[in-house]
Every structure is written in C-alpha cells, then in structure tokens.
Design a protein around this motif. Structure first.
Motif, PDB file in Angstrom:
ATOM      1  N   SER A  97       0.858  -1.185   0.000  1.00  0.00           N
ATOM      2  CA  SER A  97       0.000   0.000   0.000  1.00  0.00           C
ATOM      3  C   SER A  97       0.896   1.238   0.000  1.00  0.00           C
ATOM      4  O   SER A  97       2.112   1.133   0.159  1.00  0.00           O
ATOM      5  N   ARG A  98       0.288   2.380  -0.211  1.00  0.00           N
ATOM      6  CA  ARG A  98       1.048   3.619  -0.189  1.00  0.00           C
ATOM      7  C   ARG A  98       0.174   4.748   0.313  1.00  0.00           C
ATOM      8  O   ARG A  98      -1.049   4.723   0.134  1.00  0.00           O
ATOM      9  N   ASP A  99       0.802   5.739   0.921  1.00  0.00           N
ATOM     10  CA  ASP A  99       0.121   6.952   1.357  1.00  0.00           C
ATOM     11  C   ASP A  99       0.932   8.108   0.796  1.00  0.00           C
ATOM     12  O   ASP A  99       1.935   8.522   1.377  1.00  0.00           O
ATOM     13  N   ASN A 100       0.492   8.612  -0.348  1.00  0.00           N
ATOM     14  CA  ASN A 100       1.256   9.655  -1.027  1.00  0.00           C
ATOM     15  C   ASN A 100       1.383  10.913  -0.177  1.00  0.00           C
ATOM     16  O   ASN A 100       2.405  11.598  -0.218  1.00  0.00           O
ATOM     17  N   ALA A 101       0.369  11.213   0.594  1.00  0.00           N
ATOM     18  CA  ALA A 101       0.407  12.425   1.416  1.00  0.00           C
ATOM     19  C   ALA A 101       1.490  12.349   2.485  1.00  0.00           C
ATOM     20  O   ALA A 101       1.985  13.385   2.955  1.00  0.00           O
ATOM     21  N   LYS A 102       1.851  11.127   2.860  1.00  0.00           N
ATOM     22  CA  LYS A 102       2.888  10.931   3.890  1.00  0.00           C
ATOM     23  C   LYS A 102       4.192  10.430   3.278  1.00  0.00           C
ATOM     24  O   LYS A 102       5.103  10.038   4.012  1.00  0.00           O
ATOM     25  N   ASN A 103       4.260  10.443   1.961  1.00  0.00           N
ATOM     26  CA  ASN A 103       5.484  10.004   1.271  1.00  0.00           C
ATOM     27  C   ASN A 103       5.914   8.608   1.704  1.00  0.00           C
ATOM     28  O   ASN A 103       7.113   8.311   1.801  1.00  0.00           O
ATOM     29  N   THR A 104       4.979   7.744   1.980  1.00  0.00           N
ATOM     30  CA  THR A 104       5.300   6.446   2.567  1.00  0.00           C
ATOM     31  C   THR A 104       4.596   5.320   1.831  1.00  0.00           C
ATOM     32  O   THR A 104       3.428   5.445   1.457  1.00  0.00           O
ATOM     33  N   ALA A 105       5.332   4.248   1.655  1.00  0.00           N
ATOM     34  CA  ALA A 105       4.759   3.012   1.150  1.00  0.00           C
ATOM     35  C   ALA A 105       4.940   1.933   2.212  1.00  0.00           C
ATOM     36  O   ALA A 105       5.821   2.029   3.063  1.00  0.00           O
ATOM     37  N   PHE A 106       4.099   0.920   2.122  1.00  0.00           N
ATOM     38  CA  PHE A 106       4.099  -0.115   3.148  1.00  0.00           C
ATOM     39  C   PHE A 106       4.087  -1.490   2.502  1.00  0.00           C
ATOM     40  O   PHE A 106       3.583  -1.679   1.400  1.00  0.00           O
ATOM     41  N   LEU A 107       4.637  -2.439   3.260  1.00  0.00           N
ATOM     42  CA  LEU A 107       4.505  -3.846   2.880  1.00  0.00           C
ATOM     43  C   LEU A 107       4.132  -4.612   4.139  1.00  0.00           C
ATOM     44  O   LEU A 107       4.934  -4.719   5.062  1.00  0.00           O
ATOM     45  N   GLN A 108       2.914  -5.078   4.186  1.00  0.00           N
ATOM     46  CA  GLN A 108       2.434  -5.895   5.298  1.00  0.00           C
ATOM     47  C   GLN A 108       2.738  -7.350   4.985  1.00  0.00           C
ATOM     48  O   GLN A 108       2.374  -7.842   3.899  1.00  0.00           O
ATOM     49  N   ILE A 109       3.408  -8.022   5.897  1.00  0.00           N
ATOM     50  CA  ILE A 109       3.743  -9.434   5.700  1.00  0.00           C
ATOM     51  C   ILE A 109       3.098 -10.229   6.823  1.00  0.00           C
ATOM     52  O   ILE A 109       3.380 -10.004   8.003  1.00  0.00           O
ATOM     53  N   ASP A 110       2.240 -11.129   6.464  1.00  0.00           N
ATOM     54  CA  ASP A 110       1.529 -11.964   7.440  1.00  0.00           C
ATOM     55  C   ASP A 110       1.984 -13.415   7.341  1.00  0.00           C
ATOM     56  O   ASP A 110       2.517 -13.848   6.333  1.00  0.00           O
ATOM     57  N   ARG A 111       1.735 -14.145   8.428  1.00  0.00           N
ATOM     58  CA  ARG A 111       2.059 -15.584   8.480  1.00  0.00           C
ATOM     59  C   ARG A 111       3.499 -15.809   8.039  1.00  0.00           C
ATOM     60  O   ARG A 111       3.777 -16.610   7.148  1.00  0.00           O
ATOM     61  N   LEU A 112       4.393 -15.089   8.673  1.00  0.00           N
ATOM     62  CA  LEU A 112       5.800 -15.165   8.296  1.00  0.00           C
ATOM     63  C   LEU A 112       6.347 -16.569   8.476  1.00  0.00           C
ATOM     64  O   LEU A 112       5.994 -17.289   9.433  1.00  0.00           O
ATOM     65  N   LYS A 113       7.221 -16.933   7.558  1.00  0.00           N
ATOM     66  CA  LYS A 113       7.866 -18.233   7.565  1.00  0.00           C
ATOM     67  C   LYS A 113       9.373 -18.036   7.545  1.00  0.00           C
ATOM     68  O   LYS A 113       9.863 -16.990   7.100  1.00  0.00           O
ATOM     69  N   PRO A 114      10.131 -19.021   8.010  1.00  0.00           N
ATOM     70  CA  PRO A 114      11.591 -18.865   7.991  1.00  0.00           C
ATOM     71  C   PRO A 114      12.130 -18.518   6.606  1.00  0.00           C
ATOM     72  O   PRO A 114      13.118 -17.766   6.508  1.00  0.00           O
ATOM     73  N   GLU A 115      11.493 -19.007   5.571  1.00  0.00           N
ATOM     74  CA  GLU A 115      11.986 -18.704   4.218  1.00  0.00           C
ATOM     75  C   GLU A 115      11.713 -17.270   3.792  1.00  0.00           C
ATOM     76  O   GLU A 115      12.143 -16.848   2.713  1.00  0.00           O
ATOM     77  N   ASP A 116      11.006 -16.506   4.610  1.00  0.00           N
ATOM     78  CA  ASP A 116      10.833 -15.084   4.348  1.00  0.00           C
ATOM     79  C   ASP A 116      12.017 -14.264   4.856  1.00  0.00           C
ATOM     80  O   ASP A 116      12.066 -13.044   4.643  1.00  0.00           O
ATOM     81  N   THR A 117      12.949 -14.916   5.530  1.00  0.00           N
ATOM     82  CA  THR A 117      14.137 -14.224   6.009  1.00  0.00           C
ATOM     83  C   THR A 117      14.914 -13.649   4.841  1.00  0.00           C
ATOM     84  O   THR A 117      15.277 -14.362   3.912  1.00  0.00           O
ATOM     85  N   ALA A 118      15.146 -12.337   4.879  1.00  0.00           N
ATOM     86  CA  ALA A 118      15.793 -11.648   3.765  1.00  0.00           C
ATOM     87  C   ALA A 118      15.969 -10.185   4.136  1.00  0.00           C
ATOM     88  O   ALA A 118      15.413  -9.704   5.130  1.00  0.00           O
ATOM     89  N   VAL A 119      16.714  -9.488   3.308  1.00  0.00           N
ATOM     90  CA  VAL A 119      16.730  -8.027   3.357  1.00  0.00           C
ATOM     91  C   VAL A 119      15.660  -7.546   2.389  1.00  0.00           C
ATOM     92  O   VAL A 119      15.619  -7.975   1.231  1.00  0.00           O
ATOM     93  N   TYR A 120      14.816  -6.669   2.885  1.00  0.00           N
ATOM     94  CA  TYR A 120      13.699  -6.164   2.079  1.00  0.00           C
ATOM     95  C   TYR A 120      14.005  -4.728   1.654  1.00  0.00           C
ATOM     96  O   TYR A 120      14.406  -3.893   2.478  1.00  0.00           O
ATOM     97  N   TYR A 121      13.795  -4.475   0.368  1.00  0.00           N
ATOM     98  CA  TYR A 121      14.095  -3.176  -0.219  1.00  0.00           C
ATOM     99  C   TYR A 121      12.843  -2.582  -0.852  1.00  0.00           C
ATOM    100  O   TYR A 121      12.026  -3.296  -1.418  1.00  0.00           O
ATOM    101  N   CYS A 122      12.740  -1.274  -0.776  1.00  0.00           N
ATOM    102  CA  CYS A 122      11.750  -0.594  -1.590  1.00  0.00           C
ATOM    103  C   CYS A 122      12.487   0.189  -2.669  1.00  0.00           C
ATOM    104  O   CYS A 122      13.677   0.507  -2.535  1.00  0.00           O
ATOM    105  N   ALA A 123      11.767   0.465  -3.739  1.00  0.00           N
ATOM    106  CA  ALA A 123      12.353   1.160  -4.871  1.00  0.00           C
ATOM    107  C   ALA A 123      11.272   1.958  -5.573  1.00  0.00           C
ATOM    108  O   ALA A 123      10.078   1.632  -5.471  1.00  0.00           O
ATOM    109  N   ALA A 124      11.690   2.992  -6.286  1.00  0.00           N
ATOM    110  CA  ALA A 124      10.758   3.832  -7.035  1.00  0.00           C
ATOM    111  C   ALA A 124      11.154   3.846  -8.500  1.00  0.00           C
ATOM    112  O   ALA A 124      12.339   3.975  -8.825  1.00  0.00           O
ATOM    113  N   SER A 125      10.149   3.712  -9.345  1.00  0.00           N
ATOM    114  CA  SER A 125      10.378   3.701 -10.781  1.00  0.00           C
ATOM    115  C   SER A 125       9.525   4.755 -11.462  1.00  0.00           C
ATOM    116  O   SER A 125       8.329   4.870 -11.170  1.00  0.00           O
TER     117      SER A 125
END
Length: 126
Positions: free
Chosen positions: A71-99
């Motif tokens: 999701s994103r909130d343009n007024a707050k210059n912020t984007a979000f990534l909600q991750i549910d039911r996390l699993k060990p294989e979700d272990t990683a470095v998470y990056y955001c990017a703009a195109s």
C-alpha cells in the motif's frame, strides 16, 4: 534525488506479522511506481509487489499473493509492505524502490527502478 528509507524489519517468530515502511525524502509523484523486493542470503534479489502511482494498480508476484499486502500513502510520502504468516523462508533483506518507467499490466523490472533504499533485515526464527 529521491531517497528512500526502509524500516520495520526485525526478528519475528514464525506465524507472526510485520509491517515494513518505506519513507521518501520528497513527495511521491504520482508518476512513480513503488516496488518491494527482497534478497535472501545467497540468492538473487526478487521482486515481490508494486503499486502504481497514477491509478494505484497493484501487482504481486504469484507466489506471495495472500501473504503480502502493498500500500502507499502519497500524502505521507510512505509506502508499506504488510507481511503476514511469516515463515523462515521469508528471512531476507527487504528493499523498496521507485520507478518512473511507465508500465502496463506488470511491475517494472528491477533495472527499471531509478531509486532504491538500503533495505531492512527481516529474520524469521523461533
């Protein structure tokens, strides 16, 4: 130069949830598509999802549908990534990017993103 800073990562038990944030240094232009990626140890960076600035169209990588919510909130210059039911294989470095590359029916490819954050570590372990 747009700068992006991710936060919200950490150590979480399997089955838990996290909400990652991506804050931009300036107002999100509606011409920017915001994407989330992750890179697990020893693996290539992988695109997860993106959200278009103009029409808020959202695309998810097939394997993570129902597991991640972008999701994103343009007024707050912020984007979000909600991750549910996390699993060990979700272990990683998470990056955001703009195109600023206009795409139709798909997320921009990795090399079509102009601006990247430094990432936030997510570790899923009991």
């Amino acid at each position: 130069q747009l700068q992006l800073v991710e936060s919200g990562g950490g150590l979480v038990q399997p089955g838990g949830s996290l909400r990652l944030s991506c804050v931009a240094s300036e107002l999100f232009s509606d011409s920017y598509t915001i994407g989330w990626f992750r890179q697990a140890p020893g693996k290539e960076r992988k695109g997860l999802a993106c959200i278009n600035g103009r029409d808020a169209m959202i695309y998810y990588e097939e394997s993570i549908k129902g597991h991640f919510t972008i999701s994103r909130d343009n007024a707050k210059n912020t984007a979000f990534l909600q991750i549910d039911r996390l699993k060990p294989e979700d272990t990683a470095v998470y990056y955001c990017a703009a195109s600023s590359v206009a795409t139709s029916g798909r997320c921009p490819r990795g090399n079509e993103y102009n601006h990247w954050g430094r990432g936030t570590q997510v570790t899923v372990s009991s």
